[in-house]
Write an enzyme that holds these catalytic residues in place. Structure first.
Site, PDB file in Angstrom:
ATOM      1  N   LYS A  87     -13.308  -3.012   7.992  1.00  0.00           N
ATOM      2  CA  LYS A  87     -12.234  -3.598   6.611  1.00  0.00           C
ATOM      3  C   LYS A  87     -10.871  -3.761   8.210  1.00  0.00           C
ATOM      4  O   LYS A  87     -10.957  -2.960   8.594  1.00  0.00           O
ATOM      5  CB  LYS A  87     -11.341  -2.226   6.280  1.00  0.00           C
ATOM      6  CG  LYS A  87     -10.382  -2.762   5.356  1.00  0.00           C
ATOM      7  CD  LYS A  87     -10.418  -1.374   4.172  1.00  0.00           C
ATOM      8  CE  LYS A  87      -9.007  -2.415   2.617  1.00  0.00           C
ATOM      9  NZ  LYS A  87      -9.509  -1.052   1.942  1.00  0.00           N
TER      10      LYS A  87
HETATM   11  O1  G3P Z   1      -7.020  -1.189  -2.294  1.00  0.00           O
HETATM   12  C1  G3P Z   1      -5.745  -0.284  -1.420  1.00  0.00           C
HETATM   13  C2  G3P Z   1      -5.674   0.341  -2.186  1.00  0.00           C
HETATM   14  O2  G3P Z   1      -6.165   1.409  -1.674  1.00  0.00           O
HETATM   15  C3  G3P Z   1      -4.683   0.857  -2.667  1.00  0.00           C
HETATM   16  O3  G3P Z   1      -4.559   1.232  -3.588  1.00  0.00           O
HETATM   17  O4  G3P Z   1      -2.882   2.546  -4.835  1.00  0.00           O
HETATM   18  O5  G3P Z   1      -2.754   3.177  -2.826  1.00  0.00           O
HETATM   19  O6  G3P Z   1      -1.389   0.406  -4.139  1.00  0.00           O
HETATM   20  P1  G3P Z   1      -2.857   2.236  -3.861  1.00  0.00           P
END
Ligand code: G3P
Length: 218
Positions: A87
């Protein structure tokens, strides 16, 4: 549509895997920290543990932000297991790293994507996956699903192979909308997957069937 779970929590990964519909896992440094996984060796071991649970792609994020560092870390990560996807953040050296790994046949996931232009660059660099963060766009009053639609159109116009991995999915409606607009993959918390199961008419209907069966067979 592939379903990935977005967590570093091994119990939740096992629960999703046991459902039989899990295609992969995404993690990031924040998700690792949330589970108390710190230090390079522990983080590496955690990726191996995840790969041993799930038969599918597992995204492992580099910490370096310079090309040389990303290449060094990415190559180390890719050696851990055949299912590791490196990643890489959407930054200038990240584009170069995506191209480098693409030329070497190492799978990549371009993360922190918030615009169609960024997604176009990731595809041009040969990323395996591109991760637009739809929940975080919604948080700041941009329409995350609209971005998925826009990327879908662009990728289809030019037949790019890069898969659209809708990330920062927060709930079941994100999953459904992503499916409607043709995201290749969605990654979200366990609740966004198991939440799809729920319908009161299913619960009521099953209760009625079982009650009627019991009446006729008691
Ligand atoms: O896949 C990306 C993720 O981990 C971010 O998610 O909910 O922190 O915006 P969030």
């Amino acid at each position: 549509m592939k379903f990935f779970i977005d967590t570093a929590n091994l119990d939740q990964i096992k629960e999703a895997e046991e459902l039989g519909i899990l295609d992969g896992v995404t993690t990031n440094p924040s998700l690792m920290a949330k589970e108390g996984i710190t230090g390079k060796e522990n983080i590496i071991q955690h990726y191996v543990d995840i790969c041993n649970i799930v038969n599918g792609d597992v995204s492992a994020e580099v910490i370096a932000t310079d090309l040389e560092g990303m290449i060094r870390e990415g190559e180390e990560l890719a050696k851990l297991h055949k299912n590791i996807v490196v990643k890489i953040p959407m930054i200038k050296d990240g584009i170069k790293a995506l191209k480098y790994f693409s030329n070497k046949g190492i799978k990549t996931n371009c993360t922190l994507v918030f615009s169609a232009g960024q997604a176009l660059l990731a595809a041009k660099a040969g990323a395996t996956y591109v991760s637009p963060f739809i929940g975080r766009l919604d948080d700041v009053s941009y329409d995350g699903i609209e971005l998925i639609e826009q990327i879908r159109l662009i990728y289809d116009n030019y037949m790019f192979d890069t898969q659209i991995l809708a990330a920062s999915v927060r709930h079941t409606m994100h999953v459904i909308k992503c499916a409607e607009v043709g995201a290749d993959v969605m990654t979200g918390p366990l609740s966004s997957i198991v939440g799809l199961l729920k319908h009161p008419l299913t619960d009521n209907g099953l209760a009625q069937f079982l009650a009627d069966y019991a009446k006729g067979n008691s």
